[in-house]
Design a protein around this motif. Structure first.
Motif, PDB file in Angstrom:
ATOM      1  N   THR A  86     -48.607-121.194  69.007  1.00 15.56           N
ATOM      2  CA  THR A  86     -48.714-122.434  68.220  1.00 15.56           C
ATOM      3  C   THR A  86     -50.141-122.734  67.795  1.00 15.56           C
ATOM      4  O   THR A  86     -50.410-123.795  67.252  1.00 15.56           O
ATOM      5  N   ASP A  87     -51.062-121.829  68.049  1.00 11.89           N
ATOM      6  CA  ASP A  87     -52.446-122.196  67.772  1.00 11.89           C
ATOM      7  C   ASP A  87     -52.857-121.864  66.347  1.00 11.89           C
ATOM      8  O   ASP A  87     -52.150-121.213  65.594  1.00 11.89           O
ATOM      9  N   THR A  88     -54.028-122.338  65.995  1.00 11.83           N
ATOM     10  CA  THR A  88     -54.554-122.279  64.638  1.00 11.83           C
ATOM     11  C   THR A  88     -55.621-121.200  64.537  1.00 11.83           C
ATOM     12  O   THR A  88     -56.354-120.949  65.498  1.00 11.83           O
ATOM     13  N   GLN A  89     -55.716-120.561  63.374  1.00 10.84           N
ATOM     14  CA  GLN A  89     -56.803-119.630  63.120  1.00 10.84           C
ATOM     15  C   GLN A  89     -57.967-120.375  62.479  1.00 10.84           C
ATOM     16  O   GLN A  89     -57.773-121.181  61.567  1.00 10.84           O
ATOM     17  N   TYR A  90     -59.156-120.093  62.960  1.00 14.88           N
ATOM     18  CA  TYR A  90     -60.378-120.679  62.422  1.00 14.88           C
ATOM     19  C   TYR A  90     -61.193-119.579  61.753  1.00 14.88           C
ATOM     20  O   TYR A  90     -61.441-118.538  62.349  1.00 14.88           O
ATOM     21  N   PHE A  91     -61.614-119.877  60.536  1.00 16.76           N
ATOM     22  CA  PHE A  91     -62.281-118.874  59.725  1.00 16.76           C
ATOM     23  C   PHE A  91     -63.793-119.055  59.702  1.00 16.76           C
ATOM     24  O   PHE A  91     -64.302-120.182  59.746  1.00 16.76           O
ATOM     25  N   GLY A  92     -64.487-117.934  59.604  1.00 18.59           N
ATOM     26  CA  GLY A  92     -65.906-117.964  59.313  1.00 18.59           C
ATOM     27  C   GLY A  92     -66.134-118.135  57.819  1.00 18.59           C
ATOM     28  O   GLY A  92     -65.179-118.141  57.036  1.00 18.59           O
ATOM     29  N   PRO A  93     -67.399-118.260  57.398  1.00 17.50           N
ATOM     30  CA  PRO A  93     -67.719-118.525  55.999  1.00 17.50           C
ATOM     31  C   PRO A  93     -67.520-117.331  55.082  1.00 17.50           C
ATOM     32  O   PRO A  93     -67.542-117.479  53.865  1.00 17.50           O
ATOM     33  N   GLY A  94     -67.315-116.144  55.660  1.00 20.33           N
ATOM     34  CA  GLY A  94     -67.070-114.966  54.851  1.00 20.33           C
ATOM     35  C   GLY A  94     -68.330-114.225  54.463  1.00 20.33           C
ATOM     36  O   GLY A  94     -69.434-114.786  54.438  1.00 20.33           O
TER      37      GLY A  94
END
Lengths: 113, 109
Positions: free
Chosen positions: A99-107
């Motif tokens: 159920t958790d969320t993915q957190y993205f870097g700035p790329g």
């Protein structure tokens, strides 16, 4: 405050010249992902690590490799970049639960000359 | 395989409401996410639905109907800063996500 950090933000390489992109996280998340995103397209998952276990997507070219030396760091190696590999490369992390969320870097925006 | 569809572009006026639809056909379903992505930047998390119904979070709301394979993201009181791409993503069973191509929303004064 930064949670998922990618370096460099912009990378220029020459056709066929190996390049390494880096990602680090301060969230202590179990899973780290690498996505490729081309203009106006969906992010495409290349591979991910669950802890030290490497999981390659079936259609990821052999030209793309990854390393995760510890929990915090993950690297994307492109052994022989072609013009078609020019894209935004996104690193993301998650705890690894259902159920958790993915957190993205700035790329990292990769240009191949 | 996964099939996630959303409109390519939408335009709306500042202060208005816009609804972005997403339909999906996936081998499994374990939640639907909406992300906002400004040009040249990383996606940022907006909302998560796993049960049917409406989730409201300030100016943004997200709706899910699992039986119809359908979700929408509702943006109210549009501001210029809301001009961005909005990505629908489905988790089909484990922790990986499959993304739609995104809907580019342009807010005009």
């Amino acid at each position: 405050d930064a949670m998922v950090i990618q370096n460099p933000r912009y990378q220029v390489t020459q056709f066929g010249k190996p390049v390494t992109l880096s990602c680090s996280q301060t969230l202590n998340h179990n899973v780290m992902y690498w996505y490729q995103q081309k203009s106006s397209q969906a992010p495409k998952l290349l591979f991910h690590y669950y802890d030290k276990d490497f999981n390659n997507e079936a259609d990821t070219p052999d030209n793309f490799q990854s390393r995760r030396p510890n929990t915090s760091f993950c690297f994307l190696d492109i052994r022989s970049p072609g013009l078609g590999d020019a894209a935004m490369y996104l690193c993301a992390t998650s705890r690894g639960g259902e159920t958790d969320t993915q957190y993205f870097g700035p790329g990292t925006r990769l240009t191949v000359l | 395989g996964q099939n996630i569809d959303q409109p390519t572009e939408m335009t709306a006026t500042e202060g208005a409401i816009v609804q972005i639809n997403c339909t999906y056909q996936t081998s499994g379903f374990n939640g639907l996410f909406w992300y906002q992505q400004h040009a040249g930047e990383a996606p940022t998390f907006l909302s998560y639905n796993v049960l049917d119904g409406l989730e409201e979070k300030g100016r943004f709301s997200s709706f899910l109907s699992r039986s119809k394979g359908y979700s929408y993201l509702l943006l109210k009181e549009l501001q210029m800063k809301d001009s961005a791409s909005y990505l629908c993503a489905v988790r089909d069973g484990d922790y990986k996500l499959s993304f739609g191509a995104g809907t580019t929303v342009t807010v005009r004064a």
